[in-house]
Design an enzyme around this catalytic site. Structure first.
Site: not given
Length: 326
Positions: A60-62
């Site tokens: 889900m990071y960026a």
């Protein structure tokens, strides 16, 4: 660089882990302070040159772009067998049903998506990104076991949760002959020490690796309390986590500053050294947006705090509500 075993495994990891939430396309999510690929690559390359072999990201990071950037950089700058690559699963990656959580469907879908973005056949550590209250833990643990047996992950780990939840997951795996968690990625630093109540003693007893995030409290421990940064002014999560106890936390930050001045080192050196002194910490996860952050992390490895200095830093702390379990 120092290397240690990842908990009760034979896997060697660097004493520092690079947290890759700092890398990504800012326009894809709510953190405008992240570094794009052009600015991320030199940092990743330098980390490798310094001997850091442990990199932690999440799907889900960026919205996946962190995995893409990290995967391309590691492929260009390092041999895959020399790298310990970790990622995570749980938070939504798209709209609609089955877009998030730790169901069998979500895990099996997201591991393949993560591997594609990372450009690798496997990750070394696949972690659940918090607890899923809507999925039976039996379903989650069996799916993670199958990911390992399929060769898509070497080990599995968990992140911030209650100690009873972590132990329930471990018991479920052990009872059914499934793969158990080898690591806990939790929130821990000088101004948030609630993990000392139950989780850290549990991990020490069970020989679980502890790889804490935010060891510098998102920069709060590295500067004067009222000194703003781009991240502190735009990171809403930071404001939620560290806003309610500012008066007490400020005293701890001032203690770290005083000891740093006395030692002739930076505040970040003292704050990170404190985390490194605590048991059973394995490899703190440091976020890096400047080359100097890497140098500061390396410098902290050589600082040995005395018992009196540790007591001086800890004395002003007051209990906090649990943070980061959502």
């Amino acid at each position: 660089m120092e290397y240690v075993k990842l908990g009760n495994t034979g896997l060697d990891v660097s004493r520092l882990c690079i947290g890759c939430m700092s890398f990504g396309i800012a326009q894809r999510w709510s953190h405008p302070w992240v570094l794009d690929e052009e600015r991320s690559r030199p940092i990743i390359k330098k980390a490798l040159e310094l001997g850091i072999n442990f990199f932690d990201t999440a799907n889900m990071y960026a919205v996946g772009t962190s995995e893409e950037i990290v995967g391309r950089a590691l492929k260009d700058y390092a041999k895959r067998d020399e790298i310990v690559l970790a990622t995570k699963v749980r938070f939504p990656m798209r709209q609609g049903p089955n877009a998030a959580g730790l169901s069998r469907k979500a895990i099996m879908t997201e591991i393949d998506h993560s591997l594609k973005r990372l450009g690798t056949d496997y990750v070394d550590l696949y972690q659940i990104h918090r607890w899923d209250y809507e999925t039976p833990i039996e379903e989650t643990m069996e799916a993670l076991h199958d990911v390992v047996k399929a060769g898509k992950a070497r080990y599995i780990g968990a992140s911030a949760m209650y100690a009873w939840q972590f132990l329930k997951a471990q018991h479920t795996a052990e009872k059914n002959g499934w793969t158990r968690f080898v690591s806990m990625q939790n929130h821990y630093n000088l101004i948030y020490r609630e993990e000392e109540r139950e989780m850290l003693p549990l991990c020490k007893d069970q020989k679980i690796a502890v790889i804490p995030y935010s060891p510098l409290a998102k920069g709060r421990l590295t500067r004067d309390w009222d000194e703003p940064t781009h991240r502190s002014e735009t990171d809403q999560v930071q404001k939620t986590q560290y806003g309610p106890h500012e008066d007490a936390d400020r005293l701890v930050v001032e203690r770290a500053a005083a000891l740093a001045e006395q030692r002739g080192v930076l505040r970040s050196h003292i704050a990170l050294a404190w985390v490194l002194h605590k048991e059973p910490i394995t490899s703190p996860i440091i976020g890096v947006t400047k080359m100097s952050h890497l140098e500061d992390g390396i410098a902290a490895l050589s600082i040995k705090l005395t018992p009196d200095e540790i007591a001086f830093l800890e004395e002003p702390y007051v209990p906090h509500p649990y943070i980061g379990f959502q």
